[in-house]
Design a protein around this motif. Structure first.
Motif, mmCIF file in Angstrom:
data_model
loop_
_atom_site.group_PDB
_atom_site.id
_atom_site.type_symbol
_atom_site.label_atom_id
_atom_site.label_comp_id
_atom_site.label_asym_id
_atom_site.label_seq_id
_atom_site.Cartn_x
_atom_site.Cartn_y
_atom_site.Cartn_z
ATOM 1 N N ASP A 1 -29.370 26.594 0.767
ATOM 2 C CA ASP A 1 -28.705 25.848 -0.300
ATOM 3 C C ASP A 1 -29.672 25.580 -1.452
ATOM 4 O O ASP A 1 -29.332 25.728 -2.637
ATOM 5 C CB ASP A 1 -28.163 24.533 0.275
ATOM 6 C CG ASP A 1 -27.263 23.793 -0.689
ATOM 7 O OD1 ASP A 1 -26.311 24.406 -1.196
ATOM 8 O OD2 ASP A 1 -27.499 22.590 -0.914
ATOM 9 N N PRO B 1 -26.977 30.835 11.177
ATOM 10 C CA PRO B 1 -25.952 29.787 11.239
ATOM 11 C C PRO B 1 -26.430 28.545 11.982
ATOM 12 O O PRO B 1 -25.919 28.177 13.041
ATOM 13 C CB PRO B 1 -24.788 30.487 11.950
ATOM 14 C CG PRO B 1 -25.423 31.553 12.767
ATOM 15 C CD PRO B 1 -26.652 31.987 12.034
ATOM 16 N N VAL C 1 -29.382 33.924 5.905
ATOM 17 C CA VAL C 1 -29.284 32.615 6.537
ATOM 18 C C VAL C 1 -28.892 32.791 7.999
ATOM 19 O O VAL C 1 -28.114 33.675 8.342
ATOM 20 C CB VAL C 1 -28.258 31.718 5.792
ATOM 21 C CG1 VAL C 1 -26.866 32.300 5.853
ATOM 22 C CG2 VAL C 1 -28.263 30.297 6.320
ATOM 23 N N ILE D 1 -25.183 36.426 6.695
ATOM 24 C CA ILE D 1 -25.344 35.552 7.862
ATOM 25 C C ILE D 1 -25.912 36.407 8.979
ATOM 26 O O ILE D 1 -25.278 37.366 9.434
ATOM 27 C CB ILE D 1 -24.002 34.909 8.269
ATOM 28 C CG1 ILE D 1 -23.482 34.036 7.121
ATOM 29 C CG2 ILE D 1 -24.170 34.085 9.541
ATOM 30 C CD1 ILE D 1 -22.127 33.417 7.382
ATOM 31 N N LEU E 1 -22.366 26.638 1.249
ATOM 32 C CA LEU E 1 -23.228 27.349 0.293
ATOM 33 C C LEU E 1 -22.483 27.841 -0.937
ATOM 34 O O LEU E 1 -23.084 27.992 -2.006
ATOM 35 C CB LEU E 1 -23.923 28.525 1.001
ATOM 36 C CG LEU E 1 -24.861 28.118 2.139
ATOM 37 C CD1 LEU E 1 -25.505 29.345 2.766
ATOM 38 C CD2 LEU E 1 -25.950 27.164 1.635
ATOM 39 N N VAL F 1 -29.461 26.728 6.798
ATOM 40 C CA VAL F 1 -28.439 26.564 5.767
ATOM 41 C C VAL F 1 -28.909 25.596 4.695
ATOM 42 O O VAL F 1 -28.701 25.814 3.495
ATOM 43 C CB VAL F 1 -27.110 26.099 6.397
ATOM 44 C CG1 VAL F 1 -26.082 25.760 5.326
ATOM 45 C CG2 VAL F 1 -26.555 27.189 7.314
ATOM 46 N N VAL G 1 -20.487 27.721 6.943
ATOM 47 C CA VAL G 1 -21.612 28.196 6.141
ATOM 48 C C VAL G 1 -21.147 28.547 4.728
ATOM 49 O O VAL G 1 -21.774 28.178 3.732
ATOM 50 C CB VAL G 1 -22.286 29.419 6.799
ATOM 51 C CG1 VAL G 1 -23.395 29.963 5.911
ATOM 52 C CG2 VAL G 1 -22.842 29.053 8.170
#
Length: 277
Positions: free
Chosen positions: A165, A156, A154, A183, A206, A161, A202
């Protein structure tokens, strides 16, 4: 802020899918670098490209000139599995199976994927790292079908994000319990200004275990263009973070270097986008 890794971030899974939902977040680069770093740690590793029609993993690894047979050739019986496996000359225990450039995603088949991954296990590979196509449709479903664990990559930022999810929910629905978060492309100066989502945000959104933070680094682009994974370069900062990820996968207890901005920035209301309070 320097939190210690949360207990249990080791990834015991033998077959690991690398996914993101959103394209362009660095998923293929992550596959190549984590795979190379695990091989440097002594594991017998094969990285498997399932992005049929696009095929980039062989280029990122600098092995495009050696591809004769690909994953779909294996699926459709045009070659034996061993004929499609390319051994990297830089790290003896690192291997690649390329995707097909000529087929479309309809050529992917979950049963054949599962059979192929099982054969790779039977061949003695410690890790099968599966580079998933972007999106949540058939390509992702096939890539995830043979996995016992997942690395979710992912950036940021909001859309990345949000897509991550959704992907995490789909992985959990498939019964994949070992889901770890990377990340990627964190820019500390933007976090300080409040222009980039903080690591803590984050993680709260998540709700999965963090296994690595990779900073934005132009050397990654250079290494990708050169077809040489940055994790093989001891002097590369981002490559060092990929090596740390590989060590955490193997159970080493390494701290994270996380920049935590006390300012609210422009992301103060993000949790509401994801149903949080």
């Amino acid at each position: 802020m320097r939190p210690e890794p949360e207990g249990g971030i080791v990834l015991n899974a033998q077959a690991i899918v690398v996914t993101s939902g959103k394209g362009g977040v660095g998923k293929t680069t992550t596959t190549a670098n984590v795979g190379a770093a695990l091989a440097k740690e002594g594991e017998k590793v094969v990285v498997l490209d399932t992005d049929v029609g696009l095929r980039n993993l062989d280029v990122v690894m600098g092995l495009e000139g050696r591809v004769v047979y690909d994953l779909i050739d294996v699926f459709e019986g045009r070659c034996k599995l061993k004929q499609a496996i390319i051994r990297d000359k830089r790290v003896e225990s690192l291997h690649l199976i390329a995707a097909s450039q000529t087929n479309d995603k309809s050529a992917l088949d979950e049963t054949r994927m599962q059979e192929t991954v099982q054969m790779l296990k039977d061949e003695g590979f410690d890790r099968i790292i599966i580079d998933s196509p972007a999106g949540i449709e058939s390509g992702f479903q096939t890539a995830a079908s043979a996995a016992e664990g997942a690395l979710v990559v992912v950036n940021p930022e909001v859309s990345s994000v949000r897509d991550a999810d959704r992907i995490i929910g789909l992985l959990e629905a498939r019964g994949i319990e070992e889901v770890r978060l990377i990340i990627n492309r964190l820019r500390p100066e933007m976090v300080k200004r409040g222009d980039m989502l903080e690591v803590d945000d984050v993680l709260e959104i998540l709700g999965v275990k963090l296994i690595g933070i990779v900073p934005e680094d132009e050397k990654i682009l250079v290494s990708t263009n050169m077809g040489s994974p940055a994790s093989l370069d001891e002097g590369n900062k981002a490559g060092g973070e990929f090596r740390n990820i590989a060590k955490r996968v193997r159970g080493e207890d390494l701290p994270f270097n996380i920049l935590n901005d006390d300012g609210g920035g422009l992301f103060g209301g993000l949790r509401r986008l994801f149903g949080g309070s």
